[in-house]
Design a protein around this motif. Structure first.
Motif, PDB file in Angstrom:
ATOM      1  N   SER A 210       0.874  -1.210  -0.073  1.00 18.83           N
ATOM      2  CA  SER A 210       0.016  -0.258   0.053  1.00 18.83           C
ATOM      3  C   SER A 210       0.901   1.295  -0.087  1.00 18.83           C
ATOM      4  O   SER A 210       0.496   2.238  -0.527  1.00 18.83           O
ATOM      5  CB  SER A 210      -0.893   0.040   1.119  1.00 18.83           C
ATOM      6  OG  SER A 210      -1.893  -1.035   1.174  1.00 18.83           O
ATOM      7  N   GLU A 211       2.078   1.058   0.561  1.00 21.70           N
ATOM      8  CA  GLU A 211       2.852   2.302   0.843  1.00 21.70           C
ATOM      9  C   GLU A 211       3.913   2.299  -0.198  1.00 21.70           C
ATOM     10  O   GLU A 211       5.007   3.068   0.106  1.00 21.70           O
ATOM     11  CB  GLU A 211       3.412   2.385   1.985  1.00 21.70           C
ATOM     12  CG  GLU A 211       2.163   2.859   3.285  1.00 21.70           C
ATOM     13  CD  GLU A 211       2.680   2.770   4.597  1.00 21.70           C
ATOM     14  OE1 GLU A 211       3.976   2.970   4.882  1.00 21.70           O
ATOM     15  OE2 GLU A 211       1.616   2.851   5.490  1.00 21.70           O
ATOM     16  N   GLY A 212       3.912   1.439  -1.168  1.00 20.11           N
ATOM     17  CA  GLY A 212       4.931   1.470  -2.161  1.00 20.11           C
ATOM     18  C   GLY A 212       6.391   0.908  -1.696  1.00 20.11           C
ATOM     19  O   GLY A 212       7.430   1.544  -2.382  1.00 20.11           O
ATOM     20  N   LEU A 213       6.623   0.337  -0.376  1.00 22.44           N
ATOM     21  CA  LEU A 213       7.911   0.075   0.188  1.00 22.44           C
ATOM     22  C   LEU A 213       8.539  -1.276  -0.336  1.00 22.44           C
ATOM     23  O   LEU A 213       9.666  -1.713   0.041  1.00 22.44           O
ATOM     24  CB  LEU A 213       7.710  -0.027   1.654  1.00 22.44           C
ATOM     25  CG  LEU A 213       7.165   0.980   2.348  1.00 22.44           C
ATOM     26  CD1 LEU A 213       6.908   0.717   3.704  1.00 22.44           C
ATOM     27  CD2 LEU A 213       7.693   2.325   2.104  1.00 22.44           C
ATOM     28  N   GLU A 214       7.803  -1.894  -1.250  1.00 22.18           N
ATOM     29  CA  GLU A 214       8.414  -3.286  -1.910  1.00 22.18           C
ATOM     30  C   GLU A 214       9.571  -2.934  -2.660  1.00 22.18           C
ATOM     31  O   GLU A 214       9.830  -1.822  -3.367  1.00 22.18           O
ATOM     32  CB  GLU A 214       7.265  -4.048  -2.811  1.00 22.18           C
ATOM     33  CG  GLU A 214       6.877  -3.492  -4.406  1.00 22.18           C
ATOM     34  CD  GLU A 214       5.983  -2.449  -4.032  1.00 22.18           C
ATOM     35  OE1 GLU A 214       5.145  -2.268  -5.283  1.00 22.18           O
ATOM     36  OE2 GLU A 214       5.380  -1.702  -3.015  1.00 22.18           O
ATOM     37  N   ASP A 215      10.428  -3.966  -3.094  1.00 17.94           N
ATOM     38  CA  ASP A 215      11.565  -3.843  -3.932  1.00 17.94           C
ATOM     39  C   ASP A 215      10.998  -4.122  -5.129  1.00 17.94           C
ATOM     40  O   ASP A 215      11.120  -5.513  -5.795  1.00 17.94           O
ATOM     41  CB  ASP A 215      12.881  -4.860  -3.254  1.00 17.94           C
ATOM     42  CG  ASP A 215      14.020  -4.439  -3.981  1.00 17.94           C
ATOM     43  OD1 ASP A 215      13.957  -4.326  -5.340  1.00 17.94           O
ATOM     44  OD2 ASP A 215      15.002  -4.757  -3.490  1.00 17.94           O
ATOM     45  N   LYS A 216      10.830  -3.380  -6.144  1.00 17.76           N
ATOM     46  CA  LYS A 216      10.446  -3.464  -7.784  1.00 17.76           C
ATOM     47  C   LYS A 216      11.458  -4.280  -8.421  1.00 17.76           C
ATOM     48  O   LYS A 216      10.950  -5.023  -9.273  1.00 17.76           O
ATOM     49  CB  LYS A 216       9.758  -2.233  -8.080  1.00 17.76           C
ATOM     50  CG  LYS A 216       8.848  -1.716  -7.102  1.00 17.76           C
ATOM     51  CD  LYS A 216       8.339  -0.284  -7.509  1.00 17.76           C
ATOM     52  CE  LYS A 216       6.926   0.251  -6.887  1.00 17.76           C
ATOM     53  NZ  LYS A 216       7.528   0.702  -5.686  1.00 17.76           N
ATOM     54  N   GLU A 217      12.477  -3.700  -8.259  1.00 12.01           N
ATOM     55  CA  GLU A 217      13.508  -4.350  -9.106  1.00 12.01           C
ATOM     56  C   GLU A 217      13.839  -5.932  -8.942  1.00 12.01           C
ATOM     57  O   GLU A 217      13.777  -6.761  -9.888  1.00 12.01           O
ATOM     58  CB  GLU A 217      14.870  -3.573  -8.961  1.00 12.01           C
ATOM     59  CG  GLU A 217      14.864  -2.273  -9.796  1.00 12.01           C
ATOM     60  CD  GLU A 217      14.698  -2.442 -11.202  1.00 12.01           C
ATOM     61  OE1 GLU A 217      15.392  -2.976 -11.929  1.00 12.01           O
ATOM     62  OE2 GLU A 217      13.777  -1.737 -11.695  1.00 12.01           O
ATOM     63  N   PHE A 218      13.927  -6.067  -7.458  1.00 12.55           N
ATOM     64  CA  PHE A 218      13.969  -7.381  -7.080  1.00 12.55           C
ATOM     65  C   PHE A 218      12.718  -8.440  -7.507  1.00 12.55           C
ATOM     66  O   PHE A 218      13.029  -9.522  -8.031  1.00 12.55           O
ATOM     67  CB  PHE A 218      14.247  -7.618  -5.565  1.00 12.55           C
ATOM     68  CG  PHE A 218      14.553  -9.120  -5.057  1.00 12.55           C
ATOM     69  CD1 PHE A 218      15.925  -9.286  -5.162  1.00 12.55           C
ATOM     70  CD2 PHE A 218      13.536  -9.812  -4.900  1.00 12.55           C
ATOM     71  CE1 PHE A 218      16.546 -10.236  -4.472  1.00 12.55           C
ATOM     72  CE2 PHE A 218      13.984 -11.231  -4.372  1.00 12.55           C
ATOM     73  CZ  PHE A 218      15.311 -11.596  -4.211  1.00 12.55           C
TER      74      PHE A 218
ATOM     75  N   ILE B 287       1.257  -3.258  13.692  1.00 10.81           N
ATOM     76  CA  ILE B 287       1.720  -4.094  12.356  1.00 10.81           C
ATOM     77  C   ILE B 287       2.353  -3.080  11.395  1.00 10.81           C
ATOM     78  O   ILE B 287       3.409  -3.439  10.646  1.00 10.81           O
ATOM     79  CB  ILE B 287       0.163  -4.628  11.901  1.00 10.81           C
ATOM     80  CG1 ILE B 287      -0.343  -5.734  12.781  1.00 10.81           C
ATOM     81  CG2 ILE B 287       0.409  -5.174  10.491  1.00 10.81           C
ATOM     82  CD1 ILE B 287      -1.542  -6.289  12.558  1.00 10.81           C
ATOM     83  N   ARG B 288       1.698  -1.961  11.270  1.00  3.01           N
ATOM     84  CA  ARG B 288       2.406  -1.074  10.245  1.00  3.01           C
ATOM     85  C   ARG B 288       3.507  -0.672  10.714  1.00  3.01           C
ATOM     86  O   ARG B 288       4.653  -0.571   9.860  1.00  3.01           O
ATOM     87  CB  ARG B 288       1.502   0.347  10.441  1.00  3.01           C
ATOM     88  CG  ARG B 288       0.080   0.227   9.674  1.00  3.01           C
ATOM     89  CD  ARG B 288      -0.720   1.481   9.301  1.00  3.01           C
ATOM     90  NE  ARG B 288      -1.862   1.452   8.551  1.00  3.01           N
ATOM     91  CZ  ARG B 288      -3.169   1.013   9.010  1.00  3.01           C
ATOM     92  NH1 ARG B 288      -3.099   0.976  10.359  1.00  3.01           N
ATOM     93  NH2 ARG B 288      -4.128   1.019   7.932  1.00  3.01           N
ATOM     94  N   LYS B 289       3.949  -0.444  11.972  1.00  2.00           N
ATOM     95  CA  LYS B 289       5.335  -0.154  12.485  1.00  2.00           C
ATOM     96  C   LYS B 289       6.151  -0.918  12.238  1.00  2.00           C
ATOM     97  O   LYS B 289       7.351  -0.567  11.527  1.00  2.00           O
ATOM     98  CB  LYS B 289       5.215   0.490  14.039  1.00  2.00           C
ATOM     99  CG  LYS B 289       6.447   0.970  14.428  1.00  2.00           C
ATOM    100  CD  LYS B 289       6.469   0.986  15.968  1.00  2.00           C
ATOM    101  CE  LYS B 289       7.619   1.432  16.755  1.00  2.00           C
ATOM    102  NZ  LYS B 289       7.519   1.815  18.149  1.00  2.00           N
ATOM    103  N   ILE B 290       5.995  -2.119  12.296  1.00  2.00           N
ATOM    104  CA  ILE B 290       6.962  -3.155  12.111  1.00  2.00           C
ATOM    105  C   ILE B 290       7.111  -3.434  10.623  1.00  2.00           C
ATOM    106  O   ILE B 290       8.090  -3.741  10.184  1.00  2.00           O
ATOM    107  CB  ILE B 290       6.693  -4.440  12.833  1.00  2.00           C
ATOM    108  CG1 ILE B 290       5.622  -5.533  12.603  1.00  2.00           C
ATOM    109  CG2 ILE B 290       6.747  -4.298  14.395  1.00  2.00           C
ATOM    110  CD1 ILE B 290       5.162  -6.703  13.295  1.00  2.00           C
ATOM    111  N   ALA B 291       6.142  -3.318   9.851  1.00  2.00           N
ATOM    112  CA  ALA B 291       6.136  -3.721   8.239  1.00  2.00           C
ATOM    113  C   ALA B 291       7.072  -2.714   7.886  1.00  2.00           C
ATOM    114  O   ALA B 291       7.846  -2.879   6.938  1.00  2.00           O
ATOM    115  CB  ALA B 291       4.836  -3.475   7.829  1.00  2.00           C
ATOM    116  N   ARG B 292       6.904  -1.469   8.136  1.00  2.00           N
ATOM    117  CA  ARG B 292       7.791  -0.180   7.548  1.00  2.00           C
ATOM    118  C   ARG B 292       9.096  -0.436   7.859  1.00  2.00           C
ATOM    119  O   ARG B 292      10.178  -0.166   7.041  1.00  2.00           O
ATOM    120  CB  ARG B 292       7.332   0.964   7.985  1.00  2.00           C
ATOM    121  CG  ARG B 292       5.926   1.607   7.567  1.00  2.00           C
ATOM    122  CD  ARG B 292       5.407   2.655   8.257  1.00  2.00           C
ATOM    123  NE  ARG B 292       3.953   2.898   7.864  1.00  2.00           N
ATOM    124  CZ  ARG B 292       2.942   3.596   8.638  1.00  2.00           C
ATOM    125  NH1 ARG B 292       3.481   3.835   9.759  1.00  2.00           N
ATOM    126  NH2 ARG B 292       1.756   3.949   8.137  1.00  2.00           N
TER     127      ARG B 292
END
Length: 699
Positions: A232-240, A274-279
């Motif tokens: 949701s927050e675009g924190l994924e590693d898109k290149e990987f 959950i949000r805190k540890i995910a970030r």
């Protein structure tokens, strides 16, 4: 006086620590540090420090025993092996090989596990070979193989120090793997943030920067909600994701149904946490996941493991130092026993038995036409089949299912129904007591061979003393039995000769030799040839699937097999404690360790105890639909309300009389970590006052 130090490997958990056994006049009298050893650098936990105390116990098995008229009588090796050989032949002829089964062991060497699975497949021609990895990390092997292509810890123990975020879930690392916890401490000292998710505020949770208390069995809900935040927050590693994975759309479709607000009532974890540890996990990289049996021992264990892989790949936290998916093996050689094919679906090197080409390669080395090309029964399935009268004989090496398996009442009934039970061990365990023949084996201090630790490091044992009495190393016993049955291919003269055959049929071990393993660093598999340096970190350039890509799986949350209700309102979970190991057959025979914790206990939340009228130290009954035990209550605020915890080491209050044998559909892992239970106070007997005796001739 003759004193020497013999360097070898600790026989307890999967850390694979090195230690020096102190030998005086032919007896092991102590343990000294092996400072050169790369895993523990001379440091040891209490179990390692006192690993010598059980070796020379008076109750070591020293001679073969045959049960006659309900009592064990000493026998010669020839008598015992002749009886076993004739009974195995008779049962195989009468009922067929499917009526036979063998259990290997995570506590003996690679060579011995290799021979046991070879014996099952060649001598007995049965596919029914398994060992207790089924009961601890079977779901790790299944889950990581599906997602990453290899069912093993991805990183080395040492490079945990380089993590900036460490996420420990379902592992009480500081109690169960203390020398790995030492690397976590070093990472923290270098500035890493430690997140610990567990139903108990245990020794590990107390070291956390962020402690996440969540309900046992809700792992997938928690991880899916973390991935929802990351996407949701675009924190994924898109290149990987683009370059090294596939299946992302299936993952995204499932995860986007799982916001933190959905997960909160399931897990008990506030959405903001959950949000805190995910970030933190997604941005403060490299991030390492460490887990153990709190993740794996569920009927949804494979799903839990797939979720760990999903989270790591989503953020690119794999194939790098200080990152990865790191399952901590519970026993000294559980990794090696799996590597050696002591499993019903694969031969050595995880080569599928249903694949005719792989089978033909192994059979060529073994000098046989074929071996069973079907998947055999797992441990729990063997017990079920024994109770149903389908499995007639069982050969157990170094396992104690009467304590370690779920629903022990059922296990006892199954073992007693067998026509012929052979147990090979160092002590008369609760399982051995039920056998028709008991064979005395050598301990870790009395043989050579190799163990493979949790980080895939293959290490050499060195014998310090001779086995007691007529006891023999397990490899030698298996070879003698095979020879007694007239089976070829078991004429080995040493464990090194066995290892040389292992190299021929196990791609991951092909480049290893005893000479290369004599240095303390040894080698991590895969090591494909003798010039290869070994592989401490997996998946650096590509994953182990044929196309080199990691695979995402959309994993929906499922509840456990048995949920609390009005009759059984609590969740029971089980585990280990610092001073004891597995079924206690070694640690409870070590006076120093036994003096620390004499018996079991049930942890119960303060509020739950108050509602039940239970005080700390009270004797209570813990009941499930499978049985009941009496045990002392340990009332504490350190466990989540609605959950109780019992360590499983103690036969007199055996947690596994209560656990459920519900199975993970992929790995057939039993659900040790969650079932419905209740606690009942035991009323204190009020005794009538006794009148004082008046001495004769008195007033």
């Amino acid at each position: 006086m003759d004193v020497k130090l013999v360097p070898t490997i600790c026989p307890y958990c999967g850390c694979g620590c090195g230690l020096n056994l102190v030998v005086k006049d032919g007896k092991v009298v102590g343990v000294e540090p092996w400072k050169r050893h790369p895993v523990n650098e001379g440091k040891l936990c209490p179990k390692g420090n006192f690993a010598h105390e059980f070796i020379h116990r008076d109750d070591r098995l020293t001679t073969p025993l045959i049960k006659k008229n309900g009592k064990f009588e000493p026998a010669t090796w020839d008598e015992a092996l002749s009886l076993i050989a004739s009974k195995f032949k008779e049962i195989k002829s009468k009922y067929g090989p499917d009526a036979m089964a063998c259990f290997a062991s995570a506590r003996v060497t690679n060579e011995e596990n290799y021979l046991m699975q070879k014996f099952a497949r060649v001598a007995l021609e049965t596919a029914n070979i398994d060992h207790c990895a089924r009961l601890c990390h079977g779901t790790t092997v299944a889950g990581l193989a599906k997602s990453l292509g290899s069912g093993a810890m991805t990183n080395s123990i040492k490079d945990i120090e380089e993590a900036k975020t460490i996420f420990i879930i379902g592992s009480n690392t500081f109690e169960d793997h203390p020398l790995i916890a030492r690397r976590v401490v070093r990472a923290k000292q270098a500035g890493a943030t430690l997140i610990v998710a567990d139903p108990r505020f245990n020794m590990t949770a107390k070291q956390a920067d962020i402690y996440v208390q969540f309900r046992s069995g809700s792992d997938v809900a928690l991880i899916n909600a973390m991935m929802y935040v990351i996407l949701s927050e675009g924190l994924e590693d898109k290149e990987f994701i683009k370059n090294r994975t596939k299946g992302f759309d299936a993952l995204k479709e499932e995860v986007m149904k799982c916001p933190p607000e959905w997960a909160e009532p399931i897990t008990g974890v506030p959405a903001d946490t959950i949000r805190k540890i995910a970030r933190l996990y997604a941005t403060n990289k490299p991030s390492a996941i460490i887990y153990s049996m709190g993740v794996t021992q569920h009927s949804t264990g494979t799903d839990n493991v797939l979720s760990m892989s999903n989270l790591a790949m989503l953020t690119g936290n794999i194939g790098k130092r200080g990152s990865g998916v790191n399952p901590l093996r519970g026993q000294n050689n559980v990794q090696g026993a799996c590597d050696m094919g002591a499993l019903p679906n694969v031969v050595t090197g995880y080569q599928a038995v249903i694949n005719p080409e792989l089978r033909a390669k192994v059979c060529g080395v073994w000098g046989v036409k074929d071996i069973p090309g079907k998947v055999g029964l797992t441990i729990v399935e063997v017990m079920n089949a024994a109770e149903e009268g389908k499995v007639k004989s069982l050969y157990i090496m170094g396992e104690n299912p009467m304590i370690s398996d779920p629903d022990v009442n059922h296990v006892e009934h199954a073992l007693k129904k067998l026509e012929f039970l052979v147990v090979q061990d160092i002590f008369m365990t609760e399982t051995a007591a039920l056998a028709h023949v008991v064979l005395p084996a050598a301990s870790f201090a009395e043989k050579d061979g190799t163990f493979t630790n949790t980080e895939r490091r293959v290490q050499l044992l060195r014998p310090a003393v001779k086995p007691p009495g007529q006891a023999k190393p397990d490899w030698e016993i298996i070879c003698l039995l095979a020879q007694k049955m007239g089976v070829k291919g078991f004429d080995f003269k040493s464990q090194e000769e066995v290892f040389e055959e292992i190299r021929k049929v196990t791609p991951q071990y092909a480049g290893m030799t005893y000479e290369r393993l004599r240095k303390p660093e040894a080698l991590h598999w895969p090591c494909p040839d003798t010039s290869h340096p070994g592989t401490p970190i997996l998946h650096m350039a590509k994953f182990s699937h044929p196309d080199g890509l990691g695979i995402f799986f959309g994993v929906p949350f499922k509840y456990q097999a048995e949920r609390p209700d009005a009759e059984y309102p609590l969740i029971l979970t089980t585990g280990r404690i610092l001073f004891h190991y597995h079924t206690g057959s070694m640690t409870r025979r070590s006076p120093t360790l036994d003096n620390e914790v004499k018996t079991g206990f049930v942890e119960i939340n303060t509020e739950d105890a108050k509602a039940l009228g239970v005080k700390d130290g009270d004797k209570v009954k813990v009941k499930t639909r499978r049985g009941e035990i009496e045990i002392a209550a340990r009332v504490t605020s350190n466990i989540m309300k609605g959950i109780i915890f019992i360590p499983f080491h103690f036969v007199e209050c055996a947690a596994n009389r209560l656990t459920i044998a519900a199975l993970d559909p992929f790995a057939k892992m039993p659900e040790f970590k969650v079932c419905a239970a209740k606690v009942e106070p035991i009323p204190v007997e009020k005794k009538a006052p006794v009148a004082a005796k008046v001495p004769a001739g008195g007033h």
